[in-house]
Design an enzyme around this catalytic site. Sequence first.
Site, mmCIF file in Angstrom:
data_model
loop_
_atom_site.group_PDB
_atom_site.id
_atom_site.type_symbol
_atom_site.label_atom_id
_atom_site.label_comp_id
_atom_site.label_asym_id
_atom_site.label_seq_id
_atom_site.Cartn_x
_atom_site.Cartn_y
_atom_site.Cartn_z
ATOM 1 C CE LYS A 1 25.217 90.868 31.366
ATOM 2 N NZ LYS A 1 26.056 92.048 31.172
ATOM 3 C CE LYS B 1 19.783 94.416 33.677
ATOM 4 N NZ LYS B 1 19.997 95.298 32.518
ATOM 5 C CE LYS C 1 24.619 99.528 28.110
ATOM 6 N NZ LYS C 1 25.372 98.570 28.955
#
Length: 334
Positions: A111, A198, A201
């Site tokens: 991230k 993966k 959202k």
Amino acid sequence: METIFSGIQPSGIPTIGNYIGAMKQFIELQNSYNCYFCIVDEHAITVPQDPLKLRQQTRGLAALYLAVGLDPEKATIFIQSEVSAHAEAAWIIQCNTTIGELERMTQFKDKSQKNGRTGVSAGLLTYPPLMVGDIVLYNANLVPVGDDQKQHLELTRDFVERFNKRYGQANQEILVLPEVKIAEQGGRVMSLQDPTSKMSKSDSNAKGFISMLEEPNIIRKKIKSAVTDSTGIIEYDPENKPGISNLLNIFSASTGRPVDELVEAYAGKGYGDFKSDLAEAVVDLLTPIQERYHALLASDELDDILDKGAEQARLVANKTLQRMKNAIGLGRKP
Ligand code: ATP
Ligand code: MG
């Protein structure tokens, strides 16, 4: 009765990955465990969020929890930021965790790379201690999550063992050591556009995920354009054929039909037929959930459930927090 804690971030609209990896387990587990299901909005702000959207997504996620079948009579459903013990516990946990441990977390690495241009918040690094707090505050024995959270759970267990050893009295543990529970199948649903990463959202490429509120025609389009391979043979081989294997997993989790049975049923058929049947299976799964979601969102019932949930959660969380403060010597008296 054993206790379960789990949470989902209102960082977007939940995907079928969140449903298959997390929510589906919650529904089954609520019957046999003392459950706490949280909307972890404090986790969501570790990356930039629009305030208005965050608030809508928070309430929306609560409605989705109920729409998939969570029962407030059986489980405590609440919003993390409405229970202040989470942020307080996180501070204590941060002070008993090393920077080295946090920098090793793959989610932080992923991230922080993705958000590199807008800057990485300190909260993104200290996200796992907040998650440790979520779990330990409710004395959770079991944490049902997707496969991507395994490393954070290992860190949680390391922390609990260290904390108990350092501050606990002989034979008296302060915090409960939790176990991770990952769905046997569908613990890691992959992106439709890149089946080696993966489904998330918060993916900037919306073609990679199917949100639980997606319209039927968009679901059909996204599945039709899902990346597969050029062999045209439907078989389960995640290593060499990650695209079609991921679709088989989604099909199986959406219908309850085992992967082997699907492979047999589609022997000799093309990807086109398979994809259109899969799309209908996902539409059939999501349509009733979406209907309940819209009804709940418009009702007062939702806020009553969340108010009650926060109240119940506070009672338990504050007790554990006090135990932690006492153990480490914060404040004037135990
Ligand atoms: P974000 O991109 O904002 O991190 P996310 O889709 O990863 O969103 P989270 O709120 O971080 O969702 O995770 C909620 C739960 O869903 C966790 O238990 C997580 O392990 C699970 N989960 C997330 N993505 C998947 C996936 N692709 N397959 C299975 N489970 C998943
Ligand atoms: Mg995530």
